[in-house]
Design an enzyme around this catalytic site. Structure first.
Site, PDB file in Angstrom:
ATOM      1  N   GLU A 460       4.526   6.499  -7.887  1.00 13.07           N
ATOM      2  CA  GLU A 460       5.529   5.453  -8.081  1.00 13.07           C
ATOM      3  C   GLU A 460       5.126   4.440  -9.141  1.00 13.07           C
ATOM      4  O   GLU A 460       5.912   4.041  -9.968  1.00 13.07           O
ATOM      5  CB  GLU A 460       5.802   4.738  -6.756  1.00 13.07           C
ATOM      6  CG  GLU A 460       6.411   5.629  -5.697  1.00 13.07           C
ATOM      7  CD  GLU A 460       6.623   4.879  -4.395  1.00 13.07           C
ATOM      8  OE1 GLU A 460       7.384   3.908  -4.400  1.00 13.07           O
ATOM      9  OE2 GLU A 460       6.031   5.269  -3.386  1.00 13.07           O
ATOM     10  N   GLU A 769      -3.106   6.548   1.057  1.00 13.62           N
ATOM     11  CA  GLU A 769      -1.871   6.029   1.644  1.00 13.62           C
ATOM     12  C   GLU A 769      -1.738   6.480   3.097  1.00 13.62           C
ATOM     13  O   GLU A 769      -1.408   5.693   3.986  1.00 13.62           O
ATOM     14  CB  GLU A 769      -0.669   6.512   0.834  1.00 13.62           C
ATOM     15  CG  GLU A 769       0.672   6.054   1.367  1.00 13.62           C
ATOM     16  CD  GLU A 769       1.829   6.574   0.529  1.00 13.62           C
ATOM     17  OE1 GLU A 769       2.954   6.072   0.704  1.00 13.62           O
ATOM     18  OE2 GLU A 769       1.612   7.495  -0.297  1.00 13.62           O
TER      19      GLU A 769
END
Length: 894
Positions: A460, A769
């Site tokens: 991202e 993550e």
């Protein structure tokens, strides 16, 4: 020793030199031998001309407003300071060293025009080339100085006679380009020569109109690139020459045939001179030019490949040993016409080849968007070096493909690229695993500090608000992030929606504030994300003592909190509507009727066959509509009470009283709805208890029961954590501060998933993550460089080492040293370069005794708490004492 003030700074950024606006604030650190009320005297020279000396009121050494007349563009300033309350015969310290800065070219003084490349067709985002904008000029002999001021809508590099201007990367940086644009200043004196000269600006899409986000959508800031530049030359005879971007410049294609910040760059070195065409002039609209308070993005280091393995003919895998943000530099491109393709990623599959499937982006019911980071170079056979400067990648591994030519492994280098943050904190202890954990969390943050605080440098690469508000209290312990954070907060304000909501990420290339009917707009305004506009300024104020950061964000803070309060009054979760058609009195303070991301990335449950459940993918509607009011209301309380404290600092007494009262009502509503009389939360999750205890939502008499239930849940999970995005950073401190240090350390040292050391054992070099970013089968999941869960290392500073700012203290004028040592640790040492000076803490265990050494800066007081509860006060200088070790129960604060 020259016992003078030191570390003189202005609140500005700059590349080769500090660059300010017309009235920078001044800061310095006091010399030893000065008390809190020491006065100071300042001297200043502007372009060599002395200004009258200025006396500074006692106690002021941070963010002093500019005490002389406002400065004009291009002025070169030198200043110094001495203390007037020093421990000397005449009460004066020696003068500090001279510190210098320059004033940038102020917006009102820019005369250059915006110029744009003459583009032929549009191959589409991700495929566009870079362009070269050029001018030629004559210079006379006797150049004394030359400054190039430049900016762009797009990413640019500037060259004077082939020499690159400055060392900053990815200029002008990531901003919300509709409202904020920064310029850069470079010293190009050495590049300007008598006679003919040439300026080139290489311009590509960058953040302005390139791809952004996981789904690689085009940024919506604009469709036409632009650049603006002025070269100011001063001669020895006092004359002045200015070269401006204007209609006389030319535009041509460059050797960079494809440049995208996310996808990558292609350079064809065979490309000869391209046909030059007139530039387009004044084709764009841009905001006023400003000067960034943040340090620049730079090449922060270089690493050779740890190994280069040939998988097949023309195919190699390079392992650089660590995950990072950056690019590769390749000096061996083979014979003319040889094409080298470099793909980047974080993980190697079982077949030894690069795999990036874990970074593909998926929406329910849609085909995945494949993840690609690819650079390409075509050799001209002239010994070129390929180093793509118009892109940046997140990677540990690079796969190189080349047909018909060998590869020299020694020709391949990783360039680590991120914001050049100044380190202010260190930690080390006797346990190598904890040192490695600190290292990878620190590296993960650096790899995501690329002009803005991104969530990951791969999939991202967006500056999500939630990530930074989670990590900001840790970031301030590691680096000087004041200017970096202030720059980012300006984008957060720029992107704020008309109704007061905060965009999920800023700069927001999707420009949700102008597309309120977009589906993503419905997912804006989440607790724990939007609250960054309150939490981050407050953390910066506490850490650095900068009231201005509260003042410049005040309006945005109020608009966010008022939107959240208004939404709490007018929107209800369906479960409460089903409970009662008429809202109960406390419901007007429940933040439950709007979208919340919730705890996010809690450990995923597993089915009997070992497959991992994903509630968002398995049943997105159920996840979307679930009641997250406990999270929303908790953060509404935190933001409202923080706003009250900020108002008090800013002298807004009525606002302070009003928001303090409102915060109490929100807290009472949370207790009514989500807390039982025996201290349990209705959600009964680890995260809920951590949140309740860390934010002060639980009444004092119920704290022990709530903490005990948290421990029960941890034990029921096999002594594993169960927290996700928002609560993980506070988990271990909450356990310690409620008397459960043993449980905190058991979690810290746990080696099975979910845990931090599981990451280490699975080869992590940055924080993941997902708690199982690389599972037991060796398969990767989600981003492997996502820094938020690395907030655990704040615990190493505040509890293992024991160094924390005292409650109510600002800028470290008062701090505490209260180590909570684990029996397996024999020593810990750390430093923090605070606004008062460097604090050093070291403790060592010998048998049943602990020796604690603390260096206390001037004008600072420390409270030292030993594990047995003994307390002493330490003032400026070195404190050292030895005590017997009692039970490490922590300094209970609940």
């Amino acid at each position: 020793m020259n016992n003078a003030p030191y570390d003189l700074r202005v609140d500005s950024g700059g590349d080769q030199f500090a660059v300010s606006g017309p009235a920078p604030r001044l800061s310095w650190k006091p010399p030893s031998g000065t008390g809190r009320r020491a006065g100071y005297e300042l001297q200043c020279a502007v372009d060599g001309e002395a200004r009258p000396a200025v006396a500074v009121a006692p106690g002021r050494h941070r963010f002093l407003p500019w005490p002389w007349a406002a400065l004009r563009s291009g002025r070169q300033v030198a200043w110094r300071v001495r203390a007037t309350g020093a421990d000397s015969a005449d009460g004066l310290s020696p003068w500090s060293k001279w510190s210098s800065f320059e004033v940038g070219l102020l917006d009102k003084d820019w005369r250059a025009r915006w110029i744009s490349p003459a583009e032929s067709g549009d191959p589409g985002y991700g495929k566009r080339p870079a362009h070269t904008l050029t001018t030629r000029f004559e210079a006379r002999p006797g150049v004394r100085s030359a400054r190039l001021y430049a900016t762009a809508l797009g990413v640019y590099e500037a060259y004077v006679n082939g020499e690159r201007a400055g060392t900053a990367e990815l200029s002008p940086g990531a901003t919300s380009y509709d409202r904020t644009l920064y310029a850069q200043a470079s010293d190009v004196t050495a590049a300007v020569r008598a006679g003919g000269n040439r300026i080139e600006i290489v311009l590509s899409d960058g953040w302005y109109r390139g791809q952004v986000g996981a789904f690689r959508l085009p940024a919506g800031w604009g469709t036409v690139l632009g650049a603006r530049a002025e070269l100011h030359i001063r001669y020895e005879d006092g004359s002045h020459q200015v070269v401006l971007s204007d209609e006389t410049w030319t535009s041509a294609g460059s050797a960079i045939t494809r440049a995208d910040l996310m996808d990558g760059q292609t350079t064809d070195f065979r490309a000869g001179p391209r046909a030059e065409r007139p530039v387009l002039v004044d084709q764009i609209e841009a905001p006023a030019i400003d000067w960034s308070p943040a340090p620049p993005v730079r090449v922060a280091g270089s690493r050779p490949a740890r190994s280069v393995t040939q998988l097949a003919d023309g195919l190699w895998i390079a392992d650089f040993g660590q995950n990072a943000s950056g690019r590769t530099a390749l000096s061996d491109l083979g014979p003319a016409g040889t094409r080298t393709v470099v793909d980047y990623g974080e993980h190697i599959g079982a077949d030894g080849d690069l795999t990036t499937a874990h970074l593909d982006s998926v929406r329910p019911g849609e085909e995945p968007v494949p993840f690609v980071q690819r650079d390409e170079a075509v050799s001209a056979g002239r010994g070129e070096v390929f180093e793509p400067r118009h892109t940046v990648h997140g990677f540990r591994y690079a796969r190189l493909r080349r047909d018909g030519a060998p590869l020299d492994p020694a020709s391949l280098t990783m360039r680590v690229v991120h914001t050049d943050l100044r380190r202010t904190g260190t930690f080390a202890c006797s346990d190598d695993d904890l040192n490695r954990l600190h290292e990878i969390a620190d590296r993960s943050f650096r790899g995501n500090a690329v002009d803005v605080p991104t969530d990951c440098p791969t999939r991202e690469r967006l500056a999500w608000t939630g990530d930074y508000q989670v990590f900001a209290p840790t970031a301030t312990r590691l680096y000087d992030v004041l200017g970096f954070s202030r720059k980012w907060l300006r984008s957060v304000r720029d992107d704020q929606l008309p109704d007061g909501r905060i965009a999920n990420f800023s700069p927001d290339g999707r420009r949700i504030k102008h597309h309120l009917d977009d589906q993503f707009a419905m997912m804006t305004g989440s607790a724990g994300w939007g609250d960054a506009i309150v939490a981050v300024p407050w953390e910066l104020y506490r850490s650095y003592g900068d009231q201005e950061v509260l003042a410049e964000n005040w309006e945005a803070m109020v608009r966010w909190v008022e939107w959240a309060l208004r939404t709490a009054r007018t929107a209800r979760h369906r479960s409460r509507i089903e409970r009662s058609a008429v809202p109960l009195p406390h419901e007007r303070y429940l933040s439950d009727g709007s979208f919340h991301w919730g705890e996010w990335t809690e450990p995923k449950a597993k089915a009997a066959d070992g497959t991992r459940a994903d509630p968002i993918r398995d049943d997105p509607i159920a996840w979307f509509t679930a009641d997250k009011g406990e999270v929303g209301t908790a953060f509404l309380y935190r933001s409202t009470s923080t706003l009250a404290r900020a108002a008090k600092v800013l002298g807004r007494a009525e606002d302070a009283a009003r928001y303090a009262e409102t915060a109490e009502r929100v807290r009472d509503a949370w207790r009514t709805e989500f807390l039982t009389s025996d201290g349990r939360t209705t959600g009964d999750t680890q995260a809920a208890y951590v949140r309740a205890l860390s934010l002060g939502l639980v009444p004092d008499e119920l704290c022990p029961a709530a903490a005990a239930r948290l421990v029960e849940l941890i034990r029921a999970a096999g002594t594993h954590l169960g927290t996700g995005f928002l609560a993980t950073g506070d988990l271990l401190p909450v356990l310690c501060d409620t008397g459960h240090a043993d449980t905190a350390y058991e979690l810290l040292f746990r080696r099975t998933a979910p845990s931090w050391l599981y990451m280490l054992d699975r080869g992590a070099t940055t924080i993941w993550e997902d708690w199982e970013g690389v599972d037991e089968n060796g398969d990767a999941h989600d981003s492997l460089n996502h820094y938020s869960k690395g907030a655990v290392i704040r615990f190493l500073h505040t509890h293992t080492l024991g160094l924390r700012q005292a409650p109510g203290s600002v800028a470290w004028e008062y701090f505490e040293v209260a180590p909570v040592p684990h029996p397996s640790l024999t020593w810990a040492r750390g430093t923090h370069d605070s606004p008062q000076g460097t604090i050093t803490v070291e403790w060592r265990r010998t048998g049943d005794e602990l020796t604690l050494t603390v260096d206390v800066p001037p004008a600072t007081t420390a409270r030292v708490v030993f594990p047995d509860g003994a307390t002493e006060t330490a003032t400026a200088g070195r404190f050292r004492a030895t005590r017997r070790i009692g039970k490490a129960s922590g300094d209970q604060r609940c």
